[in-house]
Design a protein around this motif. Structure first.
Motif, PDB file in Angstrom:
ATOM      1  N   GLY A   1       0.799  -1.218   0.000  1.00  0.00           N
ATOM      2  CA  GLY A   1       0.000   0.000   0.000  1.00  0.00           C
ATOM      3  C   GLY A   1       0.829   1.262   0.000  1.00  0.00           C
ATOM      4  O   GLY A   1       0.301   2.352   0.272  1.00  0.00           O
ATOM      5  N   ALA A   2       2.104   1.167  -0.322  1.00  0.00           N
ATOM      6  CA  ALA A   2       2.995   2.323  -0.267  1.00  0.00           C
ATOM      7  C   ALA A   2       2.620   3.378  -1.301  1.00  0.00           C
ATOM      8  O   ALA A   2       1.987   3.080  -2.308  1.00  0.00           O
ATOM      9  N   GLY A   3       3.044   4.608  -1.066  1.00  0.00           N
ATOM     10  CA  GLY A   3       2.810   5.677  -2.026  1.00  0.00           C
ATOM     11  C   GLY A   3       1.543   6.460  -1.751  1.00  0.00           C
ATOM     12  O   GLY A   3       0.912   6.326  -0.704  1.00  0.00           O
ATOM     13  N   SER A   4       1.172   7.271  -2.712  1.00  0.00           N
ATOM     14  CA  SER A   4       0.011   8.141  -2.593  1.00  0.00           C
ATOM     15  C   SER A   4      -1.174   7.574  -3.357  1.00  0.00           C
ATOM     16  O   SER A   4      -1.007   6.902  -4.374  1.00  0.00           O
ATOM     17  N   THR A   5      -2.367   7.877  -2.883  1.00  0.00           N
ATOM     18  CA  THR A   5      -3.583   7.444  -3.580  1.00  0.00           C
ATOM     19  C   THR A   5      -4.123   8.534  -4.488  1.00  0.00           C
ATOM     20  O   THR A   5      -5.180   8.365  -5.094  1.00  0.00           O
ATOM     21  N   GLN A   6      -3.399   9.635  -4.616  1.00  0.00           N
ATOM     22  CA  GLN A   6      -3.811  10.731  -5.492  1.00  0.00           C
ATOM     23  C   GLN A   6      -3.157  10.570  -6.859  1.00  0.00           C
ATOM     24  O   GLN A   6      -2.003  10.179  -6.963  1.00  0.00           O
ATOM     25  N   ALA A   7      -3.900  10.923  -7.891  1.00  0.00           N
ATOM     26  CA  ALA A   7      -3.332  10.841  -9.231  1.00  0.00           C
ATOM     27  C   ALA A   7      -2.171  11.812  -9.389  1.00  0.00           C
ATOM     28  O   ALA A   7      -1.166  11.508 -10.020  1.00  0.00           O
ATOM     29  N   GLN A   8      -2.306  12.994  -8.815  1.00  0.00           N
ATOM     30  CA  GLN A   8      -1.228  13.983  -8.814  1.00  0.00           C
ATOM     31  C   GLN A   8      -0.972  14.387  -7.369  1.00  0.00           C
ATOM     32  O   GLN A   8      -1.549  15.343  -6.867  1.00  0.00           O
ATOM     33  N   PRO A   9      -0.137  13.641  -6.676  1.00  0.00           N
ATOM     34  CA  PRO A   9       0.115  13.954  -5.259  1.00  0.00           C
ATOM     35  C   PRO A   9       0.936  15.235  -5.116  1.00  0.00           C
ATOM     36  O   PRO A   9       2.140  15.216  -4.907  1.00  0.00           O
ATOM     37  N   LEU A  10       0.246  16.382  -5.255  1.00  0.00           N
ATOM     38  CA  LEU A  10       0.930  17.667  -5.198  1.00  0.00           C
ATOM     39  C   LEU A  10       1.479  17.936  -3.807  1.00  0.00           C
ATOM     40  O   LEU A  10       0.922  17.483  -2.806  1.00  0.00           O
ATOM     41  N   PRO A  11       2.577  18.667  -3.723  1.00  0.00           N
ATOM     42  CA  PRO A  11       3.166  18.974  -2.419  1.00  0.00           C
ATOM     43  C   PRO A  11       2.182  19.716  -1.531  1.00  0.00           C
ATOM     44  O   PRO A  11       1.421  20.571  -1.994  1.00  0.00           O
ATOM     45  N   GLU A  12       2.179  19.403  -0.247  1.00  0.00           N
ATOM     46  CA  GLU A  12       1.305  20.095   0.688  1.00  0.00           C
ATOM     47  C   GLU A  12       1.863  21.487   0.972  1.00  0.00           C
ATOM     48  O   GLU A  12       3.076  21.675   1.120  1.00  0.00           O
ATOM     49  N   PRO A  13       0.983  22.501   1.063  1.00  0.00           N
ATOM     50  CA  PRO A  13       1.467  23.859   1.342  1.00  0.00           C
ATOM     51  C   PRO A  13       1.990  23.982   2.757  1.00  0.00           C
ATOM     52  O   PRO A  13       1.587  23.240   3.647  1.00  0.00           O
ATOM     53  N   ARG A  14       2.907  24.926   2.964  1.00  0.00           N
ATOM     54  CA  ARG A  14       3.406  25.200   4.302  1.00  0.00           C
ATOM     55  C   ARG A  14       3.155  26.671   4.610  1.00  0.00           C
ATOM     56  O   ARG A  14       2.790  27.453   3.739  1.00  0.00           O
TER      57      ARG A  14
END
Length: 465
Positions: A416-429
């Motif tokens: 189950g590794a990785g992201s489930t988003q098609a485009q795992p965009l960076p989270e804002p800070r």
């Protein structure tokens, strides 16, 4: 001289000693010594283990993906020669780039992230599992899990459901990048290759089903022909939701990545169908990428238009051929001959001087083209890797086939590794005052970076249509 000896020598490697270097592949020990010298020259380009360097990154002008390709060569260099001189550097570089999610999708590479860029790091992670490379600390992402994370994110990005060409992986990960409207054989080839090797390593049929689906899509779109010709890619017509205008340029690494994937599928299924695909890709490779039995890059080498990426492709083909010989044993004799000839051709051009273009020991710099037996002066990470691969893969008879979970493999997986988003965009800070002050400069730099085409097979691909 072994790499471990060179690595502990005085950094100002003397001209007297280095000038005496004569590449030799006449015996296993000679191959190891020659490979050690070429590997040392390669690593003089790398500063990720030095003060001020970033682990896992080559300095400019090299792109992020090529460091992943380099670490793959270093893993097999150790596997084939037993020389562990660069194992720690490789482990540190890989782990610095794998990200907390374990998916080789670092935020600082967002403005140039292709599916093929991520794929080369995924391929290298898979190599580490198959070579039983020393495992990372148990509380960090593992090699097998890294390859699974890349696979999982590829599967989410696959475009079967929305009707865009009935499937396929786009060249770029993010829709704002130049090349988004292009589906190419190297991105889909990385997906296919990783899926096939995961099936072989884990025994999980889901990976094999995906490999079959990816292969069928490439054939359906005509990017792989009935004669096993592999074209570079096809354009996406966003309005019509179809793919059209195949770009018919052909590269060595495309042939290799699909060949090795087919060999892994054969080894997993032991079917005549996949044996036929292996034979087809191998025949295509030998007909297309050799001139007078010398390996070359026909799309650009003879017309002197190979860019920084393309000059590294031959080395990957040699890597993929070597793995194929182990998983599809009937190809062994033919591939062994190909690699031995490549080594003879490569060492003829490994006599370049230390200087601004080559930071390694004097007399050990490798040129790019092997066609006329003369050093063309095109030094760099790619040409040095090509020659290194050609030399140490001649030790093919001495190594075992890539490991599996049932045969020597120790790397732990995470399905189950990785992201489930098609485009795992960076989270804002949170935005700081310093960020605001530099915002205008950063905007200009990022825009320039995108427009400049800091992508895998840069926009030169489109000029070959």
């Amino acid at each position: 001289m072994k790499a471990s000896t060179i690595a502990h020598a005085v950094l100002g490697f003397s001209a007297t000693v280095s000038a005496a270097f004569t590449p030799d592949i006449s015996s296993d020990s000679a191959v190891k010594d020659t490979a050690a010298t070429l590997a040392y020259g390669l690593m003089k380009f790398y500063n990720g283990n030095l003060t001020g360097g970033i682990p896992g990154l080559l300095p400019g002008p090299y792109y992020w993906w090529e460091a992943g390709g380099m670490f793959g060569h270093l893993i097999d260099y150790w596997y084939y020669t037993g020389d562990a001189s660069y194992n720690q550097v490789t482990l540190e570089g890989m782990m610095h780039q794998i990200t907390p999610k374990g998916d080789y999708l670092p935020v600082n590479q967002t403005n140039a992230m292709g599916n093929d860029d991520q794929g080369f790091w995924g391929l290298t992670s898979m190599m580490a599992a198959e070579a039983v490379f020393p495992n990372p600390p148990s509380d960090t992402p593992q090699w097998l899990a890294g390859a699974q994370a890349v696979f999982n994110e590829y599967a989410v990005r696959w475009e079967e459901e929305n009707g865009l060409c009935g499937g396929g992986l786009r060249w770029q990960v993010y829709s704002f990048l130049n090349g988004w409207s292009y589906k190419n054989s190297i991105a889909n080839g990385c997906f296919f290759n990783i899926a096939a090797r995961l099936a072989r390593f884990t025994g999980n049929s889901t990976y094999a089903e995906w490999a079959q689906k990816i292969y069928d899509w490439e054939v359906k779109e005509g990017i792989i022909t009935p004669e096993y010709i592999i074209y570079d890619g096809i354009e996406v017509d966003e309005a019509a939701k179809t793919c059209q205008n195949i770009h018919k340029v052909q590269f060595t690494y495309n042939a290799g990545v699909w060949l090795q994937g087919a060999a892994a599928m054969y080894d997993y299924e032991k079917s005549d169908t996949w044996k036929g695909h292996v034979n087809g890709f191998l025949e295509y490779t030998t007909k297309t990428f050799f001139q007078d039995d010398i390996m070359y890059e026909p799309a650009c080498e003879t017309v002197h238009t190979c860019d920084q990426n393309m000059v590294s492709f031959k080395g990957y083909l040699i890597r993929f051929l070597a793995a194929t010989a182990k998983m599809a044993p009937w190809t062994n004799d033919q591939i062994t001959k190909i690699i031995n000839n490549a080594a003879k051709d490569a060492i003829k051009v490994c006599n370049g001087p230390n200087g601004p273009k080559y930071p390694g020991p004097d007399g050990t710099g490798c040129g790019f083209s092997w066609l006329d037996g003369k050093n063309d002066g095109l030094y760099g990470v790619g040409p040095q890797m090509d020659a290194l691969a050609a030399v140490f893969y001649t030790l093919l008879p001495n190594v075992k086939a890539p490991a599996t979970a049932k045969d020597r493999g120790t790397s732990k997986g995470n399905a189950g590794a990785g992201s489930t988003q098609a485009q795992p965009l960076p989270e804002p800070r949170a935005i700081t005052g310093g960020d605001r002050a530099g915002a205008a400069i950063l905007t200009i730099l990022i825009a320039a970076g995108i427009l400049a085409g800091s992508f895998f097979v840069a926009s030169d691909v489109f000029s070959f249509a």
